[in-house]
Design a protein around this motif. Structure first.
Motif, mmCIF file in Angstrom:
data_model
loop_
_atom_site.group_PDB
_atom_site.id
_atom_site.type_symbol
_atom_site.label_atom_id
_atom_site.label_comp_id
_atom_site.label_asym_id
_atom_site.label_seq_id
_atom_site.Cartn_x
_atom_site.Cartn_y
_atom_site.Cartn_z
ATOM 1 N N TRP A 369 0.843 -1.208 0.000
ATOM 2 C CA TRP A 369 0.000 0.000 0.000
ATOM 3 C C TRP A 369 0.872 1.249 0.000
ATOM 4 O O TRP A 369 0.622 2.194 -0.757
ATOM 5 N N ARG A 370 1.915 1.252 0.791
ATOM 6 C CA ARG A 370 2.807 2.420 0.855
ATOM 7 C C ARG A 370 3.557 2.634 -0.468
ATOM 8 O O ARG A 370 3.890 3.769 -0.816
ATOM 9 N N ALA A 647 9.022 4.678 0.732
ATOM 10 C CA ALA A 647 7.854 5.121 -0.024
ATOM 11 C C ALA A 647 6.674 5.377 0.902
ATOM 12 O O ALA A 647 6.432 4.612 1.839
ATOM 13 N N ASP A 648 5.938 6.435 0.620
ATOM 14 C CA ASP A 648 4.681 6.722 1.315
ATOM 15 C C ASP A 648 3.720 7.334 0.302
ATOM 16 O O ASP A 648 3.362 8.512 0.375
ATOM 17 N N PRO A 650 0.483 6.903 -0.174
ATOM 18 C CA PRO A 650 -0.775 7.473 0.321
ATOM 19 C C PRO A 650 -0.647 8.928 0.753
ATOM 20 O O PRO A 650 -1.621 9.689 0.677
ATOM 21 N N ASN A 651 0.530 9.324 1.189
ATOM 22 C CA ASN A 651 0.759 10.722 1.563
ATOM 23 C C ASN A 651 1.578 11.477 0.521
ATOM 24 O O ASN A 651 2.024 12.609 0.767
ATOM 25 N N GLY A 652 1.823 10.831 -0.633
ATOM 26 C CA GLY A 652 2.426 11.515 -1.774
ATOM 27 C C GLY A 652 3.904 11.789 -1.658
ATOM 28 O O GLY A 652 4.390 12.740 -2.285
ATOM 29 N N THR A 653 4.667 10.971 -0.905
ATOM 30 C CA THR A 653 6.086 11.270 -0.728
ATOM 31 C C THR A 653 6.966 10.058 -1.033
ATOM 32 O O THR A 653 6.560 8.909 -0.880
ATOM 33 N N LEU A 654 8.168 10.353 -1.446
ATOM 34 C CA LEU A 654 9.243 9.373 -1.611
ATOM 35 C C LEU A 654 10.494 9.973 -1.003
ATOM 36 O O LEU A 654 10.871 11.103 -1.329
ATOM 37 N N THR A 655 11.147 9.217 -0.127
ATOM 38 C CA THR A 655 12.386 9.677 0.493
ATOM 39 C C THR A 655 13.551 8.890 -0.069
ATOM 40 O O THR A 655 13.492 7.661 -0.172
ATOM 41 N N ILE A 674 7.376 3.209 -8.559
ATOM 42 C CA ILE A 674 6.617 3.671 -7.405
ATOM 43 C C ILE A 674 5.315 4.268 -7.903
ATOM 44 O O ILE A 674 5.289 4.940 -8.946
ATOM 45 N N ALA A 675 4.234 3.978 -7.205
ATOM 46 C CA ALA A 675 2.906 4.479 -7.579
ATOM 47 C C ALA A 675 2.553 4.131 -9.020
ATOM 48 O O ALA A 675 1.870 4.888 -9.700
#
Length: 703
Positions: A369-370, A647-648, A650-655, A674-675
């Motif tokens: 999901w992330r 990866a996140d 659902p909150n629109g971010t990638l670190t 990703i996504a």
């Protein structure tokens, strides 16, 4: 069981019956559910050699020779995951100088239910060559259990029949046909074995070609598991770094993983990775889950289908014989039961004897999901996640002490039910074995992470219960600190397990790496374990030893008591980077890359725990699977860890927090996802990172 002499069964004379066959020098070509294992020169002659389909040995012998000619193998090996090439000099034939003149070339391709051997004999000499080539073939139609036991068995096949230019063996489970094109000069059949003969005349510069095709037709139709269709449910990764060993490891791993794919015959679009060849070419809950999790940077499709395959078989009732319980994720599925040494009867075909697959299932759903798994697919699996969470408290914690533990109540299953599932794996520091019920340290970490992962999913999808599981995890964390931590002359550390009397089994193990980054430990505790993992008793220089070399019972060739498992080390690398200890992580990653180079980029299931101070190359574990799924997917997890990918979606971010060491830079990784979109990352020689990610994501690049 009718025991035969080695000569009668085609075994190498002098081979010891009753010993598991060694594989360290085998050449294995794979296209699940079929594979071929041979000698380095291409011959199928003894031990575990053979062409296998659906856990049955279709051919036990396929030897090619030239009558009254000395053969000298000069080259052989993999050309891909499912292909191999072997060359043999036919000495003294058409030779007028000291140079070899005639070479037999043998190209192998393995496909589901089909083995193809393309033969070519080339005369590069200055005089004609006359050769009588012979192909000896035979089978025992042995089950995988019989092969692994090392005990020669009488064939269950009918006598070999000659049909046209083919040899045919018919058994109750499989029919095997070996056909030749062109037709051989002569063909003969004996007791369960046959021979094809070719009379070959070659002028200087001429060659001769033939094709042998062996097919195995399953009498059961299409049982579980089924062959996967062509194509892969992930992107093709591409890596160019300053260390070509890393690049080659990732490339070979991808090729192997494509051929380890199997499908669920109930839903052919749902695929998963078989654990490994030859012993575990089927669905294993733990292995398939970890492998899918490690591949998340290449896409979420494999994770989604693996989750569905296992959810379809999630436990519904309590059954002591199979170890099934409501909400539990299974351990393995085989076409037939598996007999363990000293046990009778065999494990059932669907067996649930694992304590860690259930929390790992929950965490994979969360992590997928992330990484961008379609929320609709996530939501469809949430009832299974709720059942899995309930299993942790209702069944996984059998005695109510707050820890997940296991015991084989049937007396016929696996004594140990974590990933280190051999009977002698869980020990005290002095070498004594722990007695069940056993609560493993890493399983508590999996459960803690699963509880938080489950809570995050429940809250995100407006389902009740999130607070309950966060509170459950908090209590587990507190109890773990009180019950598991012990101390020696190097300081405090968590025991590998609690035994039946809740005493800490205080052996020092690689299990430390599975605790890091899960949230179960605070920073100070993590720092202690990072230091331990970097010590010479655990870090062999090629990866982590499963048991400290200072511990009682340490054996560098012990399955779980001193050997090195690539996936185990990769998980530690991942945990160390998540916990903020990049120096220890990069050192362990370098060890795996070093080992990959020594194994021609195909890391085995495990290898010996001898250190770099004892030799320049790692020592093979002789019976290890190779290829093996989580050894191959470790290459992707190591890459993810070194790039610091988090990866996140659902909150629109990638670190991206690159930990790529100077000896790997510059580095460029493409074919990531990703996504649902492409991801490419370049790390320059000076360590700066450039990220190309799908639009709509906020990319955070940290030093």
């Amino acid at each position: 069981m009718d025991v035969k002499t080695p000569e009668e069964t085609g075994q190498e004379p002098g081979a010891e019956a009753g010993l598991q066959p060694f594989l360290h020098d085998s050449c294995i070509t794979m296209h699940a559910p079929s594979f071929t294992a041979s000698r380095p020169d291409g011959q199928l002659s003894h031990g575990a050699d053979g062409f296998y389909h659906g856990e049955r040995r279709a051919l036990a012998r396929l030897e090619i020779s030239a009558d009254r000619v000395l053969s000298a193998p000069v080259a052989g090996g993999l050309e891909g995951a499912d292909r191999a090439l072997f060359r043999t000099v036919l000495r003294g034939v058409a030779e007028t100088t000291a140079d070899p003149a005639v070479v037999l070339e043998r190209r192998r391709t393995t496909a589901p239910g089909r083995l193809t051997e393309s033969l070519r004999v080339l005369n590069s000499g200055r005089v004609p060559a006359l050769i009588r080539l012979s192909v000896a073939a035979g089978t025992d139609l042995a089950t995988m259990e019989q092969v692994k036991s090392g005990v020669p068995v009488a064939s269950v096949a009918a006598e070999v029949e000659v049909t046209g230019s083919a040899l045919v063996w018919a058994g109750d489970a499989v029919t095997v046909r070996l056909a030749s094109s062109p037709a051989p000069t002569g063909i003969e059949a004996g007791a369960r074995q046959g021979r094809l003969h070719y009379d070959i005349a070659l002028a200087p510069g001429e060659d001769w070609k033939a094709e042998l095709v062996c097919t195995a037709e399953d009498a059961e139709g299409e049982p579980f598991p089924a062959p996967a269709t062509e194509g892969t449910p992930w992107r093709t990764p591409r890596l160019r770094s300053a260390d070509r060993r890393f690049d080659d490891w990732l490339h070979q791993s991808h090729a192997d993983l494509r051929r380890l794919l199997l499908a669920d015959p109930d839903q052919r679009e749902d695929v998963f990775l078989a654990a490994g060849a030859p012993w575990f070419a089927t669905l294993f809950g733990r292995d398939s889950l970890w492998a899918a999790r490690m591949l998340l940077p290449l896409g979420t499709d494999l994770a989604a289908s693996t989750l569905r395959v296992l959810a379809r078989r999630q436990g519904k009732k309590t059954d002591v014989r199979t170890q099934e319980q409501p909400g539990k994720i299974l351990h393995e599925v085989r076409r037939a039961g598996l007999r363990l040494p000293g046990h009778s009867p065999a494990l059932p075909p669907v067996y649930y004897g694992t304590v860690d697959a259930t929390p790992l299932w929950i965490t994979l759903l969360h992590d997928a999901w992330r990484w961008g798994l379609d929320p609709a697919e996530v939501e469809a699996l949430l009832p299974h996640a709720e059942s899995a969470l309930a299993w942790m408290s209702d069944h996984g914690d059998a005695d109510g002490d707050g820890f997940l533990e296991y015991i084989d109540e049937s007396g016929r299953g696996l004594a140990n039910q974590g990933w280190k599932d051999s009977g002698d794996s869980i020990r005290f520091r002095d070498g004594r074995l722990a007695e069940p019920p056993i609560a493993l340290c890493e399983v508590q970490a999996y459960a803690y992470e699963a509880a938080h992962s489950g809570a995050a999913l429940l809250r995100a999808f407006d389902r009740p219960g999130a607070d309950r599981w966060e509170e459950w995890a908090a209590r587990l964390k507190s109890r773990f600190h009180t019950a598991f931590w012990v101390e020696d002359d190097r300081g405090p550390y968590p025991a590998v397990a609690l035994d039946r009397d809740k005493r800490p089994a205080d052996a020092v193990t690689s299990g430390f790496g599975h605790l890091l980054g899960t949230g179960l430990l605070d920073y100070e505790e993590s720092a202690l374990l990072a230091k331990r993992l970097a010590g010479p008793d655990l870090d062999s220089g090629f990866g982590l030893r499963t048991l400290s070399s200072d511990s009682g019972g340490f054996n560098p060739l012990g399955y779980h008591i001193g050997s090195v498992w690539p996936h185990d080390t990769a998980i530690a690398v991942f945990g160390l980077t998540r916990a903020g200890f990049s120096e220890a992580a990069t050192s362990l990653a370098a060890g795996l890359i070093r080992a990959a180079g020594a194994f021609d980029a195909r890391l085995p299931e495990l290898f010996g725990g001898y250190g770099t101070d004892a030799g320049r190359r790692p020592v093979p574990y002789p019976a290890a699977c190779r290829p093996q799924a989580w050894a191959a997917t470790s290459s992707v997890l190591v890459l993810q860890s070194l790039l610091g990918l988090s990866a996140d979606v659902p909150n629109g971010t990638l670190t991206v927090a690159s930990q790529v060491s100077a000896d790997l830079r510059p580095l460029r990784a493409s074919g990531l996802e990703i996504a649902g979109g492409p991801l490419e990352i370049t790390v320059a020689a000076d360590g700066t990172a450039d990220v190309q990610a799908p639009a709509g994501l906020t990319v955070r690049v940290t030093p």
